[in-house]
Motif scaffolding. Structure first.
Motif, PDB file in Angstrom:
ATOM      1  N   MET B 401       8.448  -7.358  -5.380  1.00 18.28           N
ATOM      2  CA  MET B 401       8.138  -5.986  -4.989  1.00 18.28           C
ATOM      3  C   MET B 401       8.526  -5.719  -3.541  1.00 18.28           C
ATOM      4  O   MET B 401       8.873  -4.595  -3.179  1.00 18.28           O
ATOM      5  CB  MET B 401       6.659  -5.687  -5.238  1.00 18.28           C
ATOM      6  CG  MET B 401       6.358  -5.532  -6.717  1.00 18.28           C
ATOM      7  SD  MET B 401       4.635  -5.221  -7.069  1.00 18.28           S
ATOM      8  CE  MET B 401       4.470  -3.531  -6.487  1.00 18.28           C
ATOM      9  N   ALA B 402       8.475  -6.766  -2.700  1.00 16.47           N
ATOM     10  CA  ALA B 402       8.867  -6.576  -1.305  1.00 16.47           C
ATOM     11  C   ALA B 402      10.349  -6.228  -1.212  1.00 16.47           C
ATOM     12  O   ALA B 402      10.762  -5.449  -0.360  1.00 16.47           O
ATOM     13  CB  ALA B 402       8.556  -7.829  -0.501  1.00 16.47           C
ATOM     14  N   LEU B 403      11.172  -6.796  -2.097  1.00 21.27           N
ATOM     15  CA  LEU B 403      12.614  -6.545  -2.053  1.00 21.27           C
ATOM     16  C   LEU B 403      13.038  -5.340  -2.888  1.00 21.27           C
ATOM     17  O   LEU B 403      14.142  -4.824  -2.739  1.00 21.27           O
ATOM     18  CB  LEU B 403      13.368  -7.792  -2.541  1.00 21.27           C
ATOM     19  CG  LEU B 403      13.206  -9.016  -1.636  1.00 21.27           C
ATOM     20  CD1 LEU B 403      13.856 -10.226  -2.274  1.00 21.27           C
ATOM     21  CD2 LEU B 403      13.836  -8.735  -0.271  1.00 21.27           C
ATOM     22  N   MET B 428       8.535   2.008   5.391  1.00 21.60           N
ATOM     23  CA  MET B 428       7.982   0.861   6.126  1.00 21.60           C
ATOM     24  C   MET B 428       6.832   1.314   7.006  1.00 21.60           C
ATOM     25  O   MET B 428       5.787   0.656   7.085  1.00 21.60           O
ATOM     26  CB  MET B 428       9.066   0.227   6.999  1.00 21.60           C
ATOM     27  CG  MET B 428      10.056  -0.608   6.209  1.00 21.60           C
ATOM     28  SD  MET B 428      11.302  -1.286   7.324  1.00 21.60           S
ATOM     29  CE  MET B 428      12.620  -1.572   6.172  1.00 21.60           C
ATOM     30  N   ALA B 429       7.015   2.464   7.685  1.00 26.80           N
ATOM     31  CA  ALA B 429       5.966   2.980   8.556  1.00 26.80           C
ATOM     32  C   ALA B 429       4.698   3.253   7.749  1.00 26.80           C
ATOM     33  O   ALA B 429       3.590   2.871   8.146  1.00 26.80           O
ATOM     34  CB  ALA B 429       6.451   4.255   9.245  1.00 26.80           C
ATOM     35  N   MET B 430       4.875   3.886   6.591  1.00 29.83           N
ATOM     36  CA  MET B 430       3.713   4.201   5.753  1.00 29.83           C
ATOM     37  C   MET B 430       3.001   2.932   5.308  1.00 29.83           C
ATOM     38  O   MET B 430       1.774   2.867   5.256  1.00 29.83           O
ATOM     39  CB  MET B 430       4.144   4.999   4.519  1.00 29.83           C
ATOM     40  CG  MET B 430       4.578   6.421   4.789  1.00 29.83           C
ATOM     41  SD  MET B 430       3.279   7.416   5.524  1.00 29.83           S
ATOM     42  CE  MET B 430       2.205   7.623   4.114  1.00 29.83           C
ATOM     43  N   ALA B 431       3.787   1.911   4.958  1.00 26.94           N
ATOM     44  CA  ALA B 431       3.199   0.649   4.519  1.00 26.94           C
ATOM     45  C   ALA B 431       2.373   0.040   5.649  1.00 26.94           C
ATOM     46  O   ALA B 431       1.259  -0.451   5.441  1.00 26.94           O
ATOM     47  CB  ALA B 431       4.287  -0.314   4.061  1.00 26.94           C
ATOM     48  N   GLY B 432       2.911   0.111   6.898  1.00 29.92           N
ATOM     49  CA  GLY B 432       2.178  -0.409   8.057  1.00 29.92           C
ATOM     50  C   GLY B 432       0.870   0.345   8.245  1.00 29.92           C
ATOM     51  O   GLY B 432      -0.185  -0.260   8.475  1.00 29.92           O
ATOM     52  N   VAL B 433       0.946   1.685   8.134  1.00 25.94           N
ATOM     53  CA  VAL B 433      -0.259   2.502   8.276  1.00 25.94           C
ATOM     54  C   VAL B 433      -1.285   2.110   7.212  1.00 25.94           C
ATOM     55  O   VAL B 433      -2.470   1.917   7.498  1.00 25.94           O
ATOM     56  CB  VAL B 433       0.099   4.006   8.161  1.00 25.94           C
ATOM     57  CG1 VAL B 433      -1.171   4.846   8.058  1.00 25.94           C
ATOM     58  CG2 VAL B 433       0.937   4.446   9.344  1.00 25.94           C
ATOM     59  N   ALA B 434      -0.806   1.948   5.972  1.00 31.04           N
ATOM     60  CA  ALA B 434      -1.709   1.587   4.884  1.00 31.04           C
ATOM     61  C   ALA B 434      -2.398   0.261   5.171  1.00 31.04           C
ATOM     62  O   ALA B 434      -3.603   0.113   4.959  1.00 31.04           O
ATOM     63  CB  ALA B 434      -0.931   1.497   3.560  1.00 31.04           C
ATOM     64  N   PHE B 435      -1.636  -0.695   5.716  1.00 29.58           N
ATOM     65  CA  PHE B 435      -2.198  -2.012   6.016  1.00 29.58           C
ATOM     66  C   PHE B 435      -3.345  -1.884   7.015  1.00 29.58           C
ATOM     67  O   PHE B 435      -4.447  -2.382   6.791  1.00 29.58           O
ATOM     68  CB  PHE B 435      -1.098  -2.929   6.572  1.00 29.58           C
ATOM     69  CG  PHE B 435      -1.555  -4.326   6.846  1.00 29.58           C
ATOM     70  CD1 PHE B 435      -1.619  -5.256   5.811  1.00 29.58           C
ATOM     71  CD2 PHE B 435      -1.941  -4.716   8.117  1.00 29.58           C
ATOM     72  CE1 PHE B 435      -2.048  -6.544   6.053  1.00 29.58           C
ATOM     73  CE2 PHE B 435      -2.376  -6.002   8.367  1.00 29.58           C
ATOM     74  CZ  PHE B 435      -2.429  -6.922   7.317  1.00 29.58           C
ATOM     75  N   LEU B 455       2.077  -3.330   0.325  1.00 32.66           N
ATOM     76  CA  LEU B 455       3.176  -3.575  -0.617  1.00 32.66           C
ATOM     77  C   LEU B 455       3.306  -2.427  -1.612  1.00 32.66           C
ATOM     78  O   LEU B 455       4.404  -1.916  -1.876  1.00 32.66           O
ATOM     79  CB  LEU B 455       2.905  -4.893  -1.353  1.00 32.66           C
ATOM     80  CG  LEU B 455       4.021  -5.468  -2.180  1.00 32.66           C
ATOM     81  CD1 LEU B 455       5.208  -5.810  -1.304  1.00 32.66           C
ATOM     82  CD2 LEU B 455       3.525  -6.726  -2.908  1.00 32.66           C
ATOM     83  N   ALA B 456       2.163  -2.002  -2.152  1.00 39.09           N
ATOM     84  CA  ALA B 456       2.183  -0.926  -3.138  1.00 39.09           C
ATOM     85  C   ALA B 456       2.687   0.368  -2.501  1.00 39.09           C
ATOM     86  O   ALA B 456       3.516   1.078  -3.076  1.00 39.09           O
ATOM     87  CB  ALA B 456       0.788  -0.734  -3.724  1.00 39.09           C
ATOM     88  N   VAL B 457       2.210   0.663  -1.286  1.00 33.61           N
ATOM     89  CA  VAL B 457       2.624   1.891  -0.604  1.00 33.61           C
ATOM     90  C   VAL B 457       4.119   1.832  -0.279  1.00 33.61           C
ATOM     91  O   VAL B 457       4.838   2.830  -0.395  1.00 33.61           O
ATOM     92  CB  VAL B 457       1.773   2.092   0.680  1.00 33.61           C
ATOM     93  CG1 VAL B 457       2.367   3.172   1.564  1.00 33.61           C
ATOM     94  CG2 VAL B 457       0.349   2.444   0.294  1.00 33.61           C
ATOM     95  N   VAL B 492       1.382   1.913  -8.347  1.00 33.04           N
ATOM     96  CA  VAL B 492       0.073   2.449  -8.744  1.00 33.04           C
ATOM     97  C   VAL B 492      -0.754   1.352  -9.423  1.00 33.04           C
ATOM     98  O   VAL B 492      -1.931   1.161  -9.117  1.00 33.04           O
ATOM     99  CB  VAL B 492       0.257   3.663  -9.689  1.00 33.04           C
ATOM    100  CG1 VAL B 492      -1.076   4.114 -10.239  1.00 33.04           C
ATOM    101  CG2 VAL B 492       0.928   4.805  -8.944  1.00 33.04           C
ATOM    102  N   THR B 493      -0.122   0.607 -10.333  1.00 31.36           N
ATOM    103  CA  THR B 493      -0.832  -0.461 -11.027  1.00 31.36           C
ATOM    104  C   THR B 493      -1.317  -1.522 -10.038  1.00 31.36           C
ATOM    105  O   THR B 493      -2.452  -1.997 -10.130  1.00 31.36           O
ATOM    106  CB  THR B 493       0.078  -1.106 -12.086  1.00 31.36           C
ATOM    107  OG1 THR B 493       0.392  -0.124 -13.063  1.00 31.36           O
ATOM    108  CG2 THR B 493      -0.609  -2.266 -12.769  1.00 31.36           C
ATOM    109  N   LEU B 494      -0.480  -1.869  -9.060  1.00 32.70           N
ATOM    110  CA  LEU B 494      -0.877  -2.882  -8.070  1.00 32.70           C
ATOM    111  C   LEU B 494      -2.106  -2.416  -7.289  1.00 32.70           C
ATOM    112  O   LEU B 494      -3.032  -3.192  -7.044  1.00 32.70           O
ATOM    113  CB  LEU B 494       0.283  -3.189  -7.115  1.00 32.70           C
ATOM    114  CG  LEU B 494      -0.065  -4.183  -6.011  1.00 32.70           C
ATOM    115  CD1 LEU B 494      -0.413  -5.536  -6.610  1.00 32.70           C
ATOM    116  CD2 LEU B 494       1.084  -4.342  -5.033  1.00 32.70           C
ATOM    117  N   ILE B 495      -2.142  -1.119  -6.937  1.00 31.31           N
ATOM    118  CA  ILE B 495      -3.303  -0.590  -6.211  1.00 31.31           C
ATOM    119  C   ILE B 495      -4.552  -0.700  -7.088  1.00 31.31           C
ATOM    120  O   ILE B 495      -5.621  -1.136  -6.631  1.00 31.31           O
ATOM    121  CB  ILE B 495      -3.053   0.882  -5.790  1.00 31.31           C
ATOM    122  CG1 ILE B 495      -2.078   0.902  -4.619  1.00 31.31           C
ATOM    123  CG2 ILE B 495      -4.363   1.564  -5.421  1.00 31.31           C
ATOM    124  CD1 ILE B 495      -1.883   2.257  -4.004  1.00 31.31           C
TER     125      ILE B 495
END
Lengths: 158, 645
Positions: B401-403, B428-435, B455-457, B492-495
């Motif tokens: 999923m990362a790739l 990437m920015a959104m993923a960082g924010v989510a983290f 990852l999901a975001v 969505v499933t991962l979340i």
């Protein structure tokens, strides 16, 4: 080296890395995460050590179910030859009854009581977990009979 | 009468399958026009007669014809009509007939569509005919649903109450469409090898069947997981049960196949690999069927077990897989090498996708079969549980999923990695924010959960970027919608999985009337327990008041149902969902003094698990739609010898 050869080589390397990585993961994971199954008489015979997770299976001995505080419950599991006391604090399955075949996951404590983290029983009163069936057959407490509809049913002779 | 008619129809369809297999294979030769016509006719005939046989059994079930052994064992007069119909495939014999019916539908579709040219279709029909023949013989001689019972009883044994559920009524047909759809793909792959027409045409011809199979498997697995969640009363959604794995493995390989076939069609890359995946996908379906039907594994799915059936399926398995692999080994080396592509290209990302998906399949395969192998080897009875999959399967999916977001952004054969990274910066920015948000705001704090959310975001945002960029949104081609929706669904499933696994709260207490317990932010008060009657069960229903912050918000009624005919108890859970979180109640066993055990779970984000499955299936449907719409264009470009873009 032309493009084609380079691509082949890259593919082979990728596959090798993936395969060895996968094998490493699998071998690492299989070792400690496998649960063995023992019947009550096998526990005595095999000298199962306390503190090791395993699955136990057998019938819930009649008259042995005692409800404690809250959800805590103690009962005994038997295969006709040996009996092991079980402590459990959690969700009993819908069809947990005396005389019913069950499988529990957990470990022995130092005094030989099985501390269960999970108790499983199937929802069908006719159903018997296959490991329990095999264990009962071994101790000679298993017999099958046919009902009037011609269906083979199984019954433990306890 | 219906019994005999059904028996006759089933026998005739078996004969037609034989005709179809021979004439289909003969028709693979360049000038065998008449054999091809015969194969088509036999294929349609097979469909008509198997539909007739299925209709007969359904009629017998609806009219309570207990003179049929199968109906007597699985139906009852007072069973609701819906479950009389779905009960037809609730047991082994009936489900084999359903399998044949789905096979008939797919074969008829292959005949009618005639894709990939006449010779290819004919050879595919021939292989499909062999499969149909094998399954028809199996059904007729070891699992005949039309066996009579003399004298007939007045009342049947009824259907396993666990299976009396609308979600589960649809689950077997979905999985069968998946398994059998993969058989069509398998047949096309074998046909390509037989006719030596192993260019992109077969992959294009098999694509709609591949997609239909994948969509159905996705929905079937989603439904099965949802059913386990609300019906089994443990609040879990996936148990890594061998039977679940039997459906998951073909899905994983079918996913790999969909991606690899895409490259084969577009650029001619991975030709032999795609053929191998097509063979592997159906092989895993057969292995799954064998594991479930032979009685080696026990679960809700194992029907009355019979060693004869097991050995027959095993034989069929060896012949089908062995035959296909032998054909592959013989013909594949004669094929031309695939097209070339650069390191930074969509082809490479599809290759990586395939390596990960195949590795994931392998870990599930080993986890499922290792206990069986060990038991055969030294008699030890072991089981492999969730911890194994958490450290093998999960990391593979995380890496994949990362790739994933890079794939759709790189061009075929040659892509621009720098450009792809640039367009992905917002994601990437959104993923960082989510983290950061998940790590700081949500208690209990969990780095793993924050990582999973990131990852999901990352996957979801990169999918949404496509929609935002396309102006107007209508300009986005349907094929892009397919990948956007499917990949979004995966996120969505991962979340959902992360939320439920990490932040689930559970409570178990013994309550008397008027007493309360707390779970999450909710206070649950047991009002009373009353007895209610259904068509074929008697239930104890707990009336539970739910309040939050002192104000009443709902009344819920979890039940404990007893089916007297089968001596079975099931719990009927009560679930109140907000879309973001489920409050989940299950009634346990009665205790002294009118007290009952009540289990309660708060499962944050649980519904997202199945929403995600829905998105993925929608993505598959979008791709299927482009295929059916593009038929005319494809035919044209094929005639000109240009790969379709």
């Amino acid at each position: 080296m032309n493009v084609k050869k380079r691509r082949r080589l890259a593919f082979a390397v990728a596959l090798l890395v993936a395969a060895s990585g996968g094998t490493w993961l699998v071998l690492n994971a299989l070792g400690p995460n496998v649960l063995y199954f023992y019947s009550p008489s096998e526990i005595q015979k095999e000298h199962v050590r306390p503190g090791v997770d395993f699955r136990i299976g057998g019938l819930v001995a009649r008259g042995s179910v005692i409800h404690g505080k809250g959800a805590a419950v103690t009962f005994k599991v038997t295969d006709g030859k040996a009996t092991v006391p079980v402590n459990f604090d959690g969700v009993l399955p819908d069809l947990f009854r005396q005389g019913q075949g069950i499988v529990a996951i957990g470990k022995l404590n130092d005094s030989g009581t099985f501390i269960a983290s999970q108790v499983l029983a199937k929802h069908d009163a006719r159903y018997m977990p296959p490991e329990v069936e095999a264990a009962l057959k071994k101790t000679g407490r298993w017999r099958a009979y046919a009902d009037p509809n011609g269906m083979i049913k199984a019954k433990a002779g306890l | 009468m219906t019994g005999e008619l059904g028996q006759l129809a089933l026998t005739l369809s078996m004969a037609l399958a034989l005709v179809q297999s021979i004439s289909g294979l003969v028709g693979a030769r360049p000038n065998a026009v008449r054999a091809r016509a015969m194969a088509s006719g036999a294929a349609l005939g097979f469909f008509v007669f198997i539909a007739l046989a299925f209709g007969c059994l359904t009629y017998a079930a609806v009219t309570n014809d207990f003179s049929l052994l199968n109906i007597a064992q699985n139906s009852a007069v007072n069973k609701p009509l819906l479950y009389k119909i779905t009960g037809v495939w609730g047991d082994h014999e009936g489900s084999m007939l359903l399998w044949l019916l789905v096979l008939g539908i797919f074969t008829a579709a292959m005949t009618v569509l005639q894709r990939g040219g006449e010779r290819l279709t004919s050879a595919a029909l021939g292989v499909q005919g062999l499969l149909a023949l094998a399954f028809a013989v199996f059904t007729l001689f070891t699992s005949n649903p039309f066996l009579r019972l003399d004298p007939p009883p007045f009342q049947g044994n009824g259907l396993n109450p666990l299976l009396q559920d609308p979600g589960l009524a649809l689950h077997p047909p979905m999985l069968y469409i998946g398994y059998v759809g993969l058989s069509a793909t398998f047949s096309y792959a074998a046909a390509a090898l037989i006719t030596k027409l192993a260019d992109a045409a077969w992959a294009r011809a098999a694509r709609p069947f591949m997609l239909a199979a994948w969509i159905a498997l996705t929905l079937g697995i989603t439904l099965g997981s949802w059913w386990a969640y609300y019906e089994l009363g443990w609040g879990g959604f996936w148990f890594w049960d061998p039977v679940e794995n039997a459906a998951l493995m073909p899905w994983l390989l079918a996913t790999a196949l969909l991606h690899s076939a895409l490259a084969t069609e577009r650029t001619g890359a991975f030709k032999t690999w795609t053929l191998l995946l097509a063979i592997g996908g159906f092989s895993l379906s057969l292995i799954g069927t064998f594991l479930v039907r032979s009685g080696i594994l026990s679960s809700v799915h194992s029907f009355a077990t019979d060693p004869e059936r097991g050995s027959y399926i095993l034989m069929m398995l060896v012949l089908a897989i062995g035959g296909a692999l032998a054909l592959f080994a013989w013909r594949a080396p004669q094929m031309e090498g695939g097209a070339e592509f650069e390191a930074a290209s969509r082809d490479t990302t599809l290759l990586i996708n395939n390596v990960f998906l195949v590795a994931a399949t392998a870990t599930v395969f080993i986890g499922t079969l290792y206990p069986l192998a060990l038991q055969a080897y030294n008699g030890a009875k072991i089981s492999v549980g969730p911890p194994y999959y958490a450290i093998t399967f999960a990391p593979i999916f995380v890496a994949m999923m990362a790739l994933l977001p890079f794939g759709p952004r790189l061009g075929w054969r040659r892509g621009n990695l720098r450009e792809a990274v640039r367009t992905l910066l917002p994601a990437m920015a959104m993923a960082g924010v989510a983290f950061v948000v998940v790590l700081v705001m949500v208690a209990p704090r969990s780095v793993a959960a924050a990582g999973a959310f990131a990852l999901a975001v990352w996957v979801m945002c990169s999918s949404v970027l496509d929609l935002v960029k396309a102006r107007p949104i209508r300009a986005l081609p349907l094929a892009r919608w397919a990948s956007v929706l499917a990949h979004f669904g995966l996120g969505v499933t991962l979340i959902g999985i992360t939320g439920t696994t990490v932040w689930r709260v559970s409570a178990l207490e013994v309550l008397g009337p008027g007493q309360s317990m707390k779970v999450g932010g909710y206070t649950l008060t047991l009002k009373r327990v009353e007895r209610v009657r259904g068509d074929n069960f008697v239930a104890e229903r707990a009336i539970v008041d739910v309040s939050r912050g002192g104000s009443h918000i709902a009344t819920m009624g979890p039940e404990q149902r007893n089916f007297p005919l089968q001596r079975v108890a099931t719990s009927d859970t009560a679930i109140r969902t907000t879309g973001l979180s489920d409050l989940y109640l299950a009634l346990g066993d009665p205790r002294s003094g009118g007290r009952w055990t009540l289990r309660a779970y708060e499962n944050p984000l649980a519904p997202w698990i199945w929403f995600g499955g829905g998105f993925m299936a929608l993505g598959g449907l979008a791709s299927l739609a482009t295929r059916l719409r593009r038929r005319a264009t494809v035919a044209m470009t094929e005639a000109q010898g240009v790969p379709a873009e």
